[in-house]
Design an enzyme around this catalytic site. Sequence first.
Site, PDB file in Angstrom:
ATOM      1  CB  CYS B 270      62.622  -3.835 -38.168  1.00 43.34           C
ATOM      2  SG  CYS B 270      63.238  -3.680 -36.492  1.00 43.34           S
ATOM      3  CB  CYS B 276      60.162  -5.945 -36.620  1.00 43.38           C
ATOM      4  SG  CYS B 276      59.496  -4.403 -35.934  1.00 43.38           S
TER       5      CYS B 276
HETATM    6 ZN    ZN Z   1      61.412  -3.252 -35.286  1.00 41.49          ZN
END
Ligand code: ZN
Lengths: 258, 295
Positions: B270, B276
Amino acid sequence: MTDEPLLRVRSISKFYGNRIGCNDISFDLWPGEVLAVVGESGSGKTTLLNCLSTRLLPTSGTVSYRMRDGAFHDLYRMSEAERRFLMRTDWGFVHQNPSDGLRMTVSAGANVGERLMAVGQRHYGDIRATATDWLGRVEISSDRIDDQPRAFSGGMRQRLQIARNLVTGPRLVFMDEPTGGLDVSVQARLLDLLRGLVHELGLSAIVVTHDLAVARLLSHRMIVMKDGHVVESGLTDRVLDDPQAPYTQLLVSSILQV
Amino acid sequence: MNAHTDNIAQYNFAYLDEQTKRMIRRAILKAIAIPGYQVPFASREMPMPYGWGTGGVQVTASVIGTDDVLKVIDQGADDTTNAVSIRAFFQKVANVEVTTHTADATIIQTRHRIPEEPLNAGQVLVYQVPIPEPLRFLEPRETETRKMHALEEYGLMHVKLYEDIAQHGHIATTFAYPVKVEGRYVMDPSPTPKFDNPKMHMSKALQLFGAGREKRIYAVPPYTRVESLDFEDHPFEVQTFDEPCALCGGTDVYLDEVVLDDRGGRMFVCSDTDNCEARRAEGHRGHLSGEEAAT
Ligand SMILES: [Zn+2]
């Protein structure tokens, strides 16, 4: 031809301080008619062209254009938005130097397609097909469609500029020394092409040139300018074969001696 | 602000003097009133070089108050040098609370991303913009581009997209992808990936754009239409990724490629680090997270 002109020019003058750019010029341009404005540099022919094409505000006089709905509009009373729309749809302007009229850093296809996108076409495939067709009509091979005009010869650039202008089906095209910077052999081919397109499309055109041969080949009627004034006007063949004004006689005799 | 007078006597609250803030706020209000229109403003010298977010910093400094909670991201991450230094700057000159959590922030200053978590009413997203003029690519003359905006002459934008398709077979522009705001002004969303363009559309948050070097501010008010330009036969599409985030397993998020070793090993994670982490805290796992998924 219809019974009404496309463009009405009345008493157009442009002064730069005390200096005359062009003085008291009037004429009508008819549908399908090509008018040559002939003169030496400094004669005021380019000033006149710029005043007619709304690139330069005249000091006095009016220019009215018959729109597609049949109504005459005074060009200098239109809004700037209307004028600019007219210039990229119903008009064309072919510059002497193609790089003034082309986008040199985008492809030939995009140069031709720009006006279509400007009026709202949003289908890539259709735009590309139209551009391909127009490249063909100006004798540019379709495999050059993704090349930039920087890679083109002078003659090709000029033909590309013409295609870029004609793609929206304009009714009136202004041309400023359209064959000016080209070699003689290239000039002849371009003139042939232009004459064919003008005839085929029924275009009206105002062509500024210092070259009487260009006037002879392209125009139906011509006006001769000197020091900002019109010294003679009439059917092209009449003016060139039987010039009345001493200045026109001088111009014609000077090319006949060559 | 009396409480801080001792510490920051040489500074006004949020660095800028009140008169400058008023001037910038007027530009912001005008920008909100004409969505997507670039409003000129008298950009001030900031204690950081142009190219380091001076436009965004001036906008943030003009709208921030003592109750605000600030988040700063760069490339989606809160911990990059630029994000850390801008956050520290506002802690020092405004003594505001800061956060890395998108949902907790009232003002989010960003350079490249729009957070994955949808923004809410009352939040303000401030973009740092390097080049505000979307038409400059093909028309360098400022007088001409201003006229083109005024007269809504936007054919050139499609020339750029046409060139993309002619060269690449598809619209290859992936960043700074042009949008039309509320059906009127064409706007450059700044260096954000086109992945984020749909998030601008009808966002509940107020979006403000500041270009310091170019002295322009523009805005997208809440619930405003933001449409990406395209062709009928080449419609706008966002980037898609072949694999989920290696750490949280997230899909439908923007991923960065991270090189793991010099033998060609790499992973996709991410770009929005806060999102994330939040997903991992909820128990989501990717194939390289090194932990077992919560069951
Ligand atoms: Zn992630």
